[in-house]
Design an enzyme around this catalytic site. Structure first.
Site, PDB file in Angstrom:
ATOM      1  N   GLU A 102      40.421  41.049  40.821  1.00  0.00           N
ATOM      2  CA  GLU A 102      39.253  41.856  40.450  1.00  0.00           C
ATOM      3  C   GLU A 102      38.119  41.646  41.440  1.00  0.00           C
ATOM      4  O   GLU A 102      38.083  40.664  42.173  1.00  0.00           O
ATOM      5  CB  GLU A 102      38.770  41.518  39.043  1.00  0.00           C
ATOM      6  CG  GLU A 102      38.718  40.040  38.678  1.00  0.00           C
ATOM      7  CD  GLU A 102      37.794  39.191  39.511  1.00  0.00           C
ATOM      8  OE1 GLU A 102      36.667  39.675  39.812  1.00  0.00           O
ATOM      9  OE2 GLU A 102      38.163  38.077  39.885  1.00  0.00           O
ATOM     10  N   GLU A 122      39.483  37.798  43.036  1.00  0.00           N
ATOM     11  CA  GLU A 122      40.179  38.698  43.964  1.00  0.00           C
ATOM     12  C   GLU A 122      41.702  38.660  43.800  1.00  0.00           C
ATOM     13  O   GLU A 122      42.414  39.375  44.506  1.00  0.00           O
ATOM     14  CB  GLU A 122      39.862  38.380  45.431  1.00  0.00           C
ATOM     15  CG  GLU A 122      38.400  38.414  45.797  1.00  0.00           C
ATOM     16  CD  GLU A 122      38.170  38.168  47.287  1.00  0.00           C
ATOM     17  OE1 GLU A 122      39.162  38.008  48.039  1.00  0.00           O
ATOM     18  OE2 GLU A 122      37.001  38.129  47.699  1.00  0.00           O
TER      19      GLU A 122
END
Length: 351
Positions: A178, A319
């Site tokens: 994310e 991430e």
């Protein structure tokens, strides 16, 4: 909201892992050319993968990392030391192949797709970018619901469809990441209501805050929590959630519906997995928890899901970086079942 105006959301059909398959798969693992239990947690992971794909064989060659990106209205309250524009900047960095997630994905032989769930800007076309934008960022949850109930439902549906699409295109493993400035604040609110847990225990430094910044962040999160007493998962999502968190939860459900393992990264993705599992408890068996984040609140989320992560490296970047480091372990566990000889064949010379 009246009964007639309830959002239309239908969870995908998910079959819980069948406990009746455990004994046979465990016996198969124990019968490999190694002492029983000598591979520790990898054997437990192999058992999970075997149950996920039963009666087929587990596979892990093709993995995809889905990085869901969106902006958060709570940033207006000063919950992050970075401006919302950083979300766009990082999305463009992923697409350029220059972020940490790209480096770790390359090291682990994982394809990346970036999903615009609700970035507060129009993004240029790119072959690795999936345009699933619901709106230009959420509203400020300290002052009003972050999104409408229908937007929350639509985000869940789109996240599930994206994961299913990747699996139909050949993905054996779906890994989640994310990006969204302010998303640790939204995740803290979701964890507070869905675990449930004391709100202050759920609030961490996120991308990094000094004492003044943390005081501002806590005040904004408490203001949001006081605005709504929602506890039902869909209500909590629409009041406090991020659009990327909603699509992450949808992706968990989509992968589970296709009987594929989904690798959950750190604090934010675990909050999303908690949401998904509160919506559909059967999805729990399909989640592989990559690592224990250094972000405060992650231990609470893991405990709420009775989850023991594979790695503990002090990571807190997000991430999908921790998920990328876990992919080789998942692949190894799958190959333990499919590639390692049985001890009886070794003893009989049938190799």
């Amino acid at each position: 909201m009246t009964a007639d105006s309830q959002p239309v959301w239908q969870p995908p059909a998910i079959a819980a892992l069948d406990p009746a398959t455990e004994a046979g798969i465990r016996a198969r693992i124990d019968g490999k050319a190694k002492p029983p239990g000598s591979l520790g947690r990898i054997e437990e992971l192999a058992l999970q993968l075997g149950q996920i794909r039963h009666p087929g064989e587990p596979r892990g060659d093709n993995a995809v990392l889905l990085i869901f990106a969106a902006d958060h209205g709570l940033v207006e309250e000063g919950v992050s030391q970075f401006p919302a524009a950083v979300t766009v900047g990082m999305v463009m960095t992923y697409l350029a192949g220059r972020a940490t997630a790209n480096a770790f994905a390359a090291a682990s032989r994982v394809e990346i797709r970036v999903v615009d769930s609700g970035v507060a800007a129009e993004l240029p076309h790119h072959p690795q970018l999936i345009d699933a934008k619901i709106r230009l960022g959420t509203a400020n949850a300290a002052r009003e619901p972050a999104m409408t109930a229908q937007e929350a439902a639509d985000a869940l549906t789109r996240g599930a469809r994206i994961a299913v699409g990747e699996i139909r295109n050949g993905a054996d493993i779906v890994a989640l990441g994310e990006m969204g400035i302010g998303n640790t604040a939204s995740s803290a609110l979701l964890l507070h209501r869905l675990a449930p847990a004391d709100l202050d225990d759920c609030i961490g430094v996120g991308a990094g805050q000094d004492d003044i910044g943390m005081a501002r962040k806590r005040a904004a999160i408490h203001k949001a929590a006081a605005r709504s007493q929602a506890t039902a998962p869909l209500d909590v999502l629409s009041e406090f959630g991020g659009l990327e968190i909603a699509m992450l939860a949808g992706a968990v459900l989509g992968a589970a519906s296709q009987r594929r393992p989904v690798i959950v990264d750190g604090f934010i993705t675990t909050a999303a997995a908690l949401l998904a599992i509160r919506l559909c408890p059967e999805a729990r068996g399909y989640c592989v928890f990559a690592h224990r984040s250094a972000e405060r609140g992650h231990d609470i989320a893991l405990a709420a899901l009775d989850a023991t992560p594979l790695l503990d490296l002090g990571l807190r970047l997000g991430e999908g970086t921790g998920a990328m480091l876990a992919v080789p372990l998942v692949r190894a566990a799958a190959r333990l079942i499919t590639d390692v000889a049985d001890l009886q064949d070794v003893l009989a010379g049938n190799i």
